[in-house]
Design a protein around this motif. Structure first.
Motif, mmCIF file in Angstrom:
data_model
loop_
_atom_site.group_PDB
_atom_site.id
_atom_site.type_symbol
_atom_site.label_atom_id
_atom_site.label_comp_id
_atom_site.label_asym_id
_atom_site.label_seq_id
_atom_site.Cartn_x
_atom_site.Cartn_y
_atom_site.Cartn_z
ATOM 1 N N GLU A 210 -4.573 -4.174 8.202
ATOM 2 C CA GLU A 210 -5.384 -4.306 6.992
ATOM 3 C C GLU A 210 -5.822 -2.938 6.491
ATOM 4 O OE1 GLU A 210 -8.639 -6.935 7.497
ATOM 5 O OE2 GLU A 210 -7.396 -8.698 7.919
ATOM 6 N N TYR A 211 -6.132 -2.056 7.429
ATOM 7 C CA TYR A 211 -6.530 -0.701 7.049
ATOM 8 C C TYR A 211 -5.385 0.004 6.312
ATOM 9 C CZ TYR A 211 -7.823 4.217 7.556
ATOM 10 O OH TYR A 211 -8.124 5.530 7.301
ATOM 11 N N ASP A 212 -4.174 -0.154 6.810
ATOM 12 C CA ASP A 212 -3.015 0.442 6.138
ATOM 13 C C ASP A 212 -2.876 -0.094 4.717
ATOM 14 O OD1 ASP A 212 -2.392 1.740 8.536
ATOM 15 O OD2 ASP A 212 -1.172 0.053 9.227
ATOM 16 N N LEU A 213 -3.095 -1.395 4.549
ATOM 17 C CA LEU A 213 -2.969 -2.005 3.225
ATOM 18 C C LEU A 213 -4.067 -1.511 2.286
ATOM 19 C CD1 LEU A 213 -2.057 -5.685 4.198
ATOM 20 C CD2 LEU A 213 -0.524 -3.884 3.383
ATOM 21 N N LEU A 214 -5.270 -1.262 2.835
ATOM 22 C CA LEU A 214 -6.348 -0.716 2.012
ATOM 23 C C LEU A 214 -6.013 0.712 1.556
ATOM 24 C CD1 LEU A 214 -9.472 -2.025 3.972
ATOM 25 C CD2 LEU A 214 -8.734 -2.728 1.686
ATOM 26 N N ILE A 215 -5.474 1.503 2.482
ATOM 27 C CA ILE A 215 -5.037 2.864 2.127
ATOM 28 C C ILE A 215 -3.951 2.793 1.057
ATOM 29 C CG2 ILE A 215 -3.751 4.869 2.982
ATOM 30 C CD1 ILE A 215 -6.582 5.030 3.855
ATOM 31 N N LEU A 216 -3.019 1.853 1.231
ATOM 32 C CA LEU A 216 -1.946 1.664 0.259
ATOM 33 C C LEU A 216 -2.521 1.333 -1.115
ATOM 34 C CD1 LEU A 216 1.146 1.293 -0.316
ATOM 35 C CD2 LEU A 216 0.825 -1.119 0.307
ATOM 36 N N ASP A 217 -3.511 0.441 -1.146
ATOM 37 C CA ASP A 217 -4.119 0.028 -2.417
ATOM 38 C C ASP A 217 -4.831 1.197 -3.090
ATOM 39 O OD1 ASP A 217 -4.909 -2.220 -4.251
ATOM 40 O OD2 ASP A 217 -6.896 -1.528 -3.652
ATOM 41 N N ARG A 218 -5.598 1.977 -2.326
ATOM 42 C CA ARG A 218 -6.302 3.133 -2.894
ATOM 43 C C ARG A 218 -5.303 4.163 -3.426
ATOM 44 N NH1 ARG A 218 -11.782 3.264 -1.079
ATOM 45 N NH2 ARG A 218 -12.331 1.068 -0.817
ATOM 46 N N THR A 219 -4.210 4.339 -2.703
ATOM 47 C CA THR A 219 -3.203 5.317 -3.131
ATOM 48 C C THR A 219 -2.517 4.855 -4.411
ATOM 49 O OG1 THR A 219 -2.823 5.844 -0.794
ATOM 50 C CG2 THR A 219 -1.208 6.663 -2.384
ATOM 51 N N ALA A 220 -2.252 3.544 -4.501
ATOM 52 C CA ALA A 220 -1.629 3.000 -5.713
ATOM 53 C C ALA A 220 -2.532 3.221 -6.926
ATOM 54 C CB ALA A 220 -1.330 1.518 -5.525
ATOM 55 N N THR A 221 -3.845 3.058 -6.722
ATOM 56 C CA THR A 221 -4.795 3.307 -7.814
ATOM 57 C C THR A 221 -4.767 4.769 -8.244
ATOM 58 O OG1 THR A 221 -6.237 1.533 -7.003
ATOM 59 C CG2 THR A 221 -7.212 3.151 -8.491
ATOM 60 N N ALA A 222 -4.714 5.671 -7.256
ATOM 61 C CA ALA A 222 -4.645 7.106 -7.569
ATOM 62 C C ALA A 222 -3.348 7.451 -8.293
ATOM 63 C CB ALA A 222 -4.771 7.923 -6.279
ATOM 64 N N LEU A 223 -2.247 6.843 -7.838
ATOM 65 C CA LEU A 223 -0.961 7.080 -8.514
ATOM 66 C C LEU A 223 -0.998 6.592 -9.954
ATOM 67 C CD1 LEU A 223 1.661 6.173 -5.763
ATOM 68 C CD2 LEU A 223 1.645 8.282 -7.097
ATOM 69 N N ALA A 224 -1.616 5.435 -10.162
ATOM 70 C CA ALA A 224 -1.729 4.903 -11.526
ATOM 71 C C ALA A 224 -2.505 5.866 -12.417
ATOM 72 C CB ALA A 224 -2.402 3.534 -11.496
ATOM 73 N N GLN A 225 -3.597 6.428 -11.887
ATOM 74 C CA GLN A 225 -4.392 7.390 -12.660
ATOM 75 C C GLN A 225 -3.574 8.639 -12.981
ATOM 76 O OE1 GLN A 225 -7.796 8.051 -10.151
ATOM 77 N NE2 GLN A 225 -8.751 6.081 -10.661
ATOM 78 N N HIS A 226 -2.833 9.120 -11.975
ATOM 79 C CA HIS A 226 -2.025 10.327 -12.182
ATOM 80 C C HIS A 226 -0.903 10.068 -13.195
ATOM 81 C CE1 HIS A 226 -0.015 14.102 -11.191
ATOM 82 N NE2 HIS A 226 1.109 13.418 -11.149
#
Length: 538
Positions: free
Chosen positions: A237-253
């Motif tokens: 679950e922690y990996d999936l949370l990191i994945l989700d936060r990274t996807a949000t950052a990628l979307a912003q970038h």
């Protein structure tokens, strides 16, 4: 995958109240993860089980019904329970062989206490570990998010973000922009890529413990996808949370990149449009060319307009590919290109890099190369109308080329049935006809001269209009006219006599002949776009 502590059944065996406990079944399941602890002293608990719980029990629920234990163990296994701890001696004396066999088959740990133990203290101890573990995850996740957000201020491209999540998780990172190829961090060989892509596509319909996948949306549309892949340890679950936060950052970038690119395109469009309208000085033009790496010593330029007419409804060619193709072809023929997109038009600003002498031939060669390219012939879903304006010797006068290119395009659109003349300078009298048509009823004018001939042809299919055109083209040579029309001279004489009767015996006199020749061109100009209307001239 980097270590992220998760409480397992094997870890619990080393805690204080488990010193005298022993594992009697399911030894191979000791690495099961424990997310919570329940005390169960009743049957029918399946609706309360969420998975990965450690069950504590004294066995009072099946004290007088020992067969209930096996059915409860089945329920625990079906609901993904982490393990079962039973106190022996108070209510039950042993774990039967059939229960042990079932637990071993499903790698379900069963732990027994040989003496009475305080379930409240066990629950408190294990829950404190689990809560601390969750708090640590939240803290690590927050630190990751803060570090990533700080990096977003200085990150140049999305590859840096992919490296960042790889450093945090140490798993295979897979990323793809929509309609592009997959990227892998770290890089792996082609065979491994194919195998991983196959698993990734399967995971979109059948979830996998080894793969975490999230789409990235911009403006409500899927723009990219990000995935993580772990070969050995299941994704947590922690990996999936990191994945989700990274996807949000990628979307912003990616959104920031889109904004910057769009702003550049708008600024470039406005500047180039201003150039086409004659708004810039020579110094401003030179500065712009230098900024864009253009150092041509020639000042000749021209504007080419390509209007795209889709062959199917709501179907347009790939403009990006069309630009790349055009740039390659025109650069090979000695031109530097700038593009301006407007609705269904692509405007080319052509800067000459070679001799002015053969500039026209090189443009024509480039146009023909485009039209005969594989992309245009087989993949392009649009028809092109191409027009080239006057050649300009001064970059500040490009607007004149642009205006004449638009005029040439208007003429070509009317003359859809005629052989195309790409260049404004080749349109000759058609330019005059186009200008005349803005102030005069051309159909009425053409009918005034040609009405008798057109009417006679419509009534008798005599081909007098064609005979008149060829006769004038041959400068009155009867022999040449007959040869071109593939008729005998006697037939030609008969037709010429009819023409004299309809147009007057003086139709070959200089002024009248020039007027008739001009009206034939007007008739062709009108007939190319629509059938000419024959009105009765009184």
């Amino acid at each position: 995958m980097k270590d992220q502590f998760q409480l397992k059944v094997s870890d619990i065996l080393s805690r204080k109240h488990f010193e005298t406990a022993s594992v009697v079944a399911g030894f191979e399941g000791l690495q099961r993860i424990v997310k919570w602890v329940h005390v169960v002293e009743a049957t029918g608990m399946k609706n309360l089980l969420k998975g990965q719980e450690l069950i504590l029990s004294t066995g009072i629920a099946w004290k007088n019904q020992p067969n209930l234990l096996i059915s409860m163990v089945k329920e625990f296994i079906d609901h993904g329970v982490a393990g079962l701890c039973i106190e022996i001696g108070t209510y039950i004396s042993e774990i039967t062989d059939d229960v042990i066999e079932l637990a071993n088959t499903h790698q379900f740990p069963i732990i027994i206490f040989q003496q009475e133990v305080p379930f409240v203290e066990i629950t408190q101890d294990l829950h404190s570990i689990i809560i601390n573990q969750q708090y640590q995850k939240i803290s690590d996740l927050e630190n990751y998010s803060q570090s990533l957000n700080k990096r977003l201020l200085t990150i140049e491209n999305y590859e840096d973000i992919l490296q960042f999540i790889f450093s945090a998780l140490d798993v295979q990172i897979i990323f793809r922009l929509k309609n592009q190829t997959y990227e892998f961090v770290p890089e792996i060989n082609r065979q491994e890529q194919w195998a991983m892509i196959e698993q990734l596509e399967l995971a979109k319909t059948v979830p996998s413990e080894q793969i975490g996948l999230t789409p990235i949306f911009l403006f409500g549309q899927e723009y990219a996808e990000l995935a993580i892949y772990s070969r050995e340890i299941p994704i947590s679950e922690y990996d999936l949370l990191i994945l989700d936060r990274t996807a949000t950052a990628l979307a912003q970038h990616l959104l920031r990149d889109m904004y910057v690119e769009e702003k550049k395109r708008v600024e470039a469009f406005e500047w180039l449009h201003g150039w086409l309208e004659g708004e810039h000085s020579m110094e401003e033009i030179y500065d712009y060319l230098v900024e864009n790496g253009v150092t041509t010593k020639h000042h000749e330029a021209s504007v080419l307009i390509a209007r795209l007419l889709p062959l199917k409804e709501n179907s347009f060619p790939d403009i990006t590919y069309l630009k790349l193709l055009s740039r390659s072809i025109f650069e090979q023929n000695g031109f530097t290109l700038f593009f301006v997109e407007r609705r269904n038009e692509l405007i080319f600003i052509l800067l000459n890099n070679r001799s002015k002498k053969n500039m026209k031939e090189r443009i024509k060669k480039a146009i023909e190369s485009m039209q005969h390219s594989e992309f245009i012939r087989k993949q392009c879903s649009a028809k092109f109308i191409i027009a080239v304006g006057k050649f300009s010797d001064r970059l500040t006068e490009l607007h004149k080329s642009y205006q004449t290119a638009k005029e040439a395009l208007r003429i070509q659109q009317k003359m859809t049935n005629k052989q195309p003349h790409y260049f404004y300078e080749d349109l000759h009298l058609y330019r005059l006809i186009s200008q005349l048509g803005k102030h005069t009823d051309l159909q009425e004018l053409a009918s005034e001269y040609l009405h008798p001939v057109i009417q006679y042809d419509q009534k008798f299919n005599a081909k007098l209009l064609e005979t008149l055109r060829v006769y004038l083209e041959c400068n009155g040579s009867k022999q040449e006219t007959a040869n071109k029309l593939f008729i005998v001279r006697q037939t030609l004489y008969h037709r010429l006599q009819k023409l004299e009767n309809l147009l007057g015996e003086d139709f070959m006199n200089h002024e009248k002949r020039v007027a008739i020749e001009f009206m034939l061109l007007v008739h062709e100009y009108l007939a190319a776009s629509q059938p000419i209307k024959v009105s009765q001239v009184k």
